[in-house]
Design a protein around this motif. Structure first.
Motif, PDB file in Angstrom:
ATOM      1  N   VAL A 113       0.773  -1.239   0.111  1.00 55.55           N
ATOM      2  CA  VAL A 113      -0.024  -0.118  -0.039  1.00 55.55           C
ATOM      3  C   VAL A 113       0.821   1.207  -0.044  1.00 55.55           C
ATOM      4  CG1 VAL A 113      -1.749   1.337   1.308  1.00 55.55           C
ATOM      5  CG2 VAL A 113      -1.885  -1.239   1.417  1.00 55.55           C
ATOM      6  N   ASP A 114       0.747   2.049  -0.970  1.00 55.29           N
ATOM      7  CA  ASP A 114       1.670   3.240  -1.230  1.00 55.29           C
ATOM      8  C   ASP A 114       0.914   4.483  -0.477  1.00 55.29           C
ATOM      9  OD1 ASP A 114       3.012   5.626  -1.812  1.00 55.29           O
ATOM     10  OD2 ASP A 114       2.997   4.858  -3.964  1.00 55.29           O
ATOM     11  N   VAL A 115       1.373   4.542   1.252  1.00 55.96           N
ATOM     12  CA  VAL A 115       0.933   5.536   1.885  1.00 55.96           C
ATOM     13  C   VAL A 115       1.019   6.675   1.667  1.00 55.96           C
ATOM     14  CG1 VAL A 115       0.783   6.021   4.337  1.00 55.96           C
ATOM     15  CG2 VAL A 115       1.229   3.754   3.864  1.00 55.96           C
ATOM     16  N   GLU A 116       2.146   7.147   0.898  1.00 55.98           N
ATOM     17  CA  GLU A 116       2.519   8.398   0.449  1.00 55.98           C
ATOM     18  C   GLU A 116       1.687   8.986  -0.488  1.00 55.98           C
ATOM     19  OE1 GLU A 116       4.419  10.173   2.519  1.00 55.98           O
ATOM     20  OE2 GLU A 116       4.814   8.293   3.448  1.00 55.98           O
ATOM     21  N   LEU A 117       1.209   8.028  -1.476  1.00 50.05           N
ATOM     22  CA  LEU A 117       0.283   8.474  -2.542  1.00 50.05           C
ATOM     23  C   LEU A 117      -1.201   8.628  -2.036  1.00 50.05           C
ATOM     24  CD1 LEU A 117      -0.195   8.970  -5.475  1.00 50.05           C
ATOM     25  CD2 LEU A 117      -0.321   6.550  -5.732  1.00 50.05           C
ATOM     26  N   LEU A 118      -1.576   7.843  -0.880  1.00 47.03           N
ATOM     27  CA  LEU A 118      -2.665   8.012  -0.328  1.00 47.03           C
ATOM     28  C   LEU A 118      -2.621   9.479   0.416  1.00 47.03           C
ATOM     29  CD1 LEU A 118      -3.321   4.779   1.515  1.00 47.03           C
ATOM     30  CD2 LEU A 118      -4.847   5.872  -0.152  1.00 47.03           C
ATOM     31  N   ARG A 119      -1.785   9.840   1.024  1.00 46.37           N
ATOM     32  CA  ARG A 119      -1.393  10.991   1.672  1.00 46.37           C
ATOM     33  C   ARG A 119      -1.733  12.053   0.832  1.00 46.37           C
ATOM     34  NH1 ARG A 119      -0.095  11.448   6.847  1.00 46.37           N
ATOM     35  NH2 ARG A 119       0.783   9.395   8.139  1.00 46.37           N
ATOM     36  N   THR A 120      -0.747  12.143  -0.240  1.00 49.59           N
ATOM     37  CA  THR A 120      -0.909  13.090  -1.266  1.00 49.59           C
ATOM     38  C   THR A 120      -2.418  13.436  -1.698  1.00 49.59           C
ATOM     39  OG1 THR A 120       1.223  12.899  -2.250  1.00 49.59           O
ATOM     40  CG2 THR A 120      -0.351  14.099  -3.702  1.00 49.59           C
ATOM     41  N   ARG A 121      -3.017  12.231  -1.844  1.00 47.49           N
ATOM     42  CA  ARG A 121      -4.592  12.394  -2.405  1.00 47.49           C
ATOM     43  C   ARG A 121      -5.460  13.027  -1.264  1.00 47.49           C
ATOM     44  NH1 ARG A 121      -4.249   7.321  -6.676  1.00 47.49           N
ATOM     45  NH2 ARG A 121      -3.244   8.199  -8.194  1.00 47.49           N
ATOM     46  N   MET A 122      -5.378  12.594  -0.202  1.00 48.72           N
ATOM     47  CA  MET A 122      -6.014  12.850   1.028  1.00 48.72           C
ATOM     48  C   MET A 122      -5.849  14.542   1.129  1.00 48.72           C
ATOM     49  SD  MET A 122      -7.580  10.569   2.833  1.00 48.72           S
ATOM     50  CE  MET A 122      -7.420   8.785   2.950  1.00 48.72           C
ATOM     51  N   GLY A 123      -4.530  14.840   1.010  1.00 46.10           N
ATOM     52  CA  GLY A 123      -4.334  16.603   1.025  1.00 46.10           C
ATOM     53  C   GLY A 123      -5.086  17.120  -0.070  1.00 46.10           C
ATOM     54  N   GLU A 124      -5.148  16.446  -1.091  1.00 47.13           N
ATOM     55  CA  GLU A 124      -5.884  17.084  -2.268  1.00 47.13           C
ATOM     56  C   GLU A 124      -7.314  17.286  -2.159  1.00 47.13           C
ATOM     57  OE1 GLU A 124      -5.229  14.656  -5.577  1.00 47.13           O
ATOM     58  OE2 GLU A 124      -3.046  15.521  -5.967  1.00 47.13           O
ATOM     59  N   ARG A 125      -8.030  16.323  -1.430  1.00 53.52           N
ATOM     60  CA  ARG A 125      -9.366  16.581  -0.922  1.00 53.52           C
ATOM     61  C   ARG A 125      -9.623  17.359   0.338  1.00 53.52           C
ATOM     62  NH1 ARG A 125     -13.016  13.606  -3.304  1.00 53.52           N
ATOM     63  NH2 ARG A 125     -14.499  13.575  -1.842  1.00 53.52           N
ATOM     64  N   ALA A 126      -8.721  17.490   0.952  1.00 59.62           N
ATOM     65  CA  ALA A 126      -8.419  18.481   2.160  1.00 59.62           C
ATOM     66  C   ALA A 126      -8.738  19.981   1.729  1.00 59.62           C
ATOM     67  CB  ALA A 126      -7.671  18.217   3.203  1.00 59.62           C
ATOM     68  N   ARG A 127      -7.840  20.131   0.619  1.00 63.12           N
ATOM     69  CA  ARG A 127      -7.922  21.498   0.166  1.00 63.12           C
ATOM     70  C   ARG A 127      -9.046  21.853  -0.535  1.00 63.12           C
ATOM     71  NH1 ARG A 127      -2.433  19.919  -0.410  1.00 63.12           N
ATOM     72  NH2 ARG A 127      -2.768  18.949  -2.689  1.00 63.12           N
ATOM     73  N   GLU A 128      -9.654  20.794  -1.258  1.00 66.03           N
ATOM     74  CA  GLU A 128     -10.924  21.152  -1.836  1.00 66.03           C
ATOM     75  C   GLU A 128     -12.247  21.173  -0.868  1.00 66.03           C
ATOM     76  OE1 GLU A 128     -11.448  17.363  -4.063  1.00 66.03           O
ATOM     77  OE2 GLU A 128     -10.038  17.758  -5.720  1.00 66.03           O
ATOM     78  N   LEU A 129     -12.113  20.741   0.017  1.00 60.69           N
ATOM     79  CA  LEU A 129     -12.874  20.715   1.397  1.00 60.69           C
ATOM     80  C   LEU A 129     -12.643  22.285   1.797  1.00 60.69           C
ATOM     81  CD1 LEU A 129     -15.102  19.951   3.421  1.00 60.69           C
ATOM     82  CD2 LEU A 129     -13.117  18.866   4.844  1.00 60.69           C
ATOM     83  N   ALA A 130     -11.566  22.562   2.052  1.00 62.24           N
ATOM     84  CA  ALA A 130     -11.173  24.209   2.429  1.00 62.24           C
ATOM     85  C   ALA A 130     -11.777  25.125   1.773  1.00 62.24           C
ATOM     86  CB  ALA A 130      -9.810  24.205   2.961  1.00 62.24           C
ATOM     87  N   GLY A 131     -11.535  24.765   0.265  1.00 58.12           N
ATOM     88  CA  GLY A 131     -11.952  25.818  -0.688  1.00 58.12           C
ATOM     89  C   GLY A 131     -13.575  25.727  -0.578  1.00 58.12           C
ATOM     90  N   ALA A 132     -14.326  24.846  -0.508  1.00 58.10           N
ATOM     91  CA  ALA A 132     -15.818  24.652  -0.489  1.00 58.10           C
ATOM     92  C   ALA A 132     -16.276  25.349   0.673  1.00 58.10           C
ATOM     93  CB  ALA A 132     -16.266  23.062  -0.475  1.00 58.10           C
ATOM     94  N   LEU A 133     -15.741  25.222   2.063  1.00 60.85           N
ATOM     95  CA  LEU A 133     -16.095  25.823   3.014  1.00 60.85           C
ATOM     96  C   LEU A 133     -15.928  27.424   2.873  1.00 60.85           C
ATOM     97  CD1 LEU A 133     -14.710  23.455   5.647  1.00 60.85           C
ATOM     98  CD2 LEU A 133     -17.065  23.766   5.202  1.00 60.85           C
ATOM     99  N   ALA A 134     -14.667  27.848   2.311  1.00 60.79           N
ATOM    100  CA  ALA A 134     -14.302  29.281   2.201  1.00 60.79           C
ATOM    101  C   ALA A 134     -15.377  29.828   1.092  1.00 60.79           C
ATOM    102  CB  ALA A 134     -13.189  29.588   1.520  1.00 60.79           C
TER     103      ALA A 134
END
Length: 235
Positions: free
Chosen positions: A1-22
């Protein structure tokens, strides 16, 4: 399991979430919209790992049924939402690389050659000698079968990569083994076998999905308990 790739994509979704809230999206709606569908692969990646990462990035983990909660870590279970309807959400599964045929998947599947045998033309293999060698060749035994998520229907269609070369699965898939035709390739016991992965010469999970008739997330969710999961972190 490529944990670093998972982290990268989680970070992308987190930024999308922050943008939606803003932009004014309500917190409850935003949490569900940018959630992570843990049930898309409760077994293949490990729901405990994925749910934990989702919560670390402020994302809501989702599972399809209450039974799926058993695969989530006890500490994360209380924060995981059970919602059958949400498990069809394609954007949620983008975290795994299931959404795009060209995307890197975050899990790879490999084994090793367990036995090598040189056979003459006319040699029969498998149940009822389903497969007959048309010319002298080298056969390899790989200790993976339908108990380990190799679907029976891939016999004669599926391939694996050995030493950078694609080699076909030539006979019926047994419970715990398959036979591959190595032809004249030099091979030895313990030689690595890639079933699928994200490296340049690896077979993409999408190909295995097409051979088996299964969606990628269903294919990896069928990983049996004998498969050892390893987490790959950046060096």
């Amino acid at each position: 399991v490529d944990v670093e790739l998972l982290r990268t994509r989680m970070g992308e979704r987190a930024r999308e979430l922050a943008g939606a809230l803003a932009a004014g999206m309500g917190a409850r709606h935003a949490a569900r919209t940018f959630s992570v569908d843990v049930s898309a692969d409760a077994h293949g990646h490990g729901a405990h790992l994925v749910a934990g990462l989702a919560l670390e990035y402020g994302l809501l983990p989702l599972v399809a049924t209450k039974a799926d909660l058993e695969h989530v870590g006890e500490a994360d279970r209380r924060a995981t939402l059970v919602d059958h309807e949400r498990t069809s959400d394609a954007a949620s599964r983008a975290v795994y690389g299931f959404h795009d045929p060209n995307a890197r998947v975050t899990v790879s599947f490999s084994s090793k050659v367990a036995y090598v045998k040189r056979v003459a033309a006319g040699h029969g293999v498998s149940y009822g000698y389903d497969w007959i060698a048309e010319e002298p060749t080298t056969l390899g035994l790989v200790p993976l079968g339908y108990a380990d998520a190799i679907p029976r229907r891939v016999a004669g269609r599926g391939e694996v990569v050995v030493g950078g070369e694609r080699r076909p699965i030539i006979v019926r898939v047994a419970m715990d083994q398959v036979v591959i035709d190595l032809q004249d390739q030099e091979a030895w016991i313990g030689m690595p076998v890639s079933v699928f992965g994200s490296e340049p010469r690896d077979i993409h999970l999408r190909e295995w999905a097409s051979w088996s008739g299964l969606e990628p997330q269903a294919f990896v969710a069928a990983f049996g308990p004998r498969i050892v999961r390893r987490e790959r972190h950046a060096e």
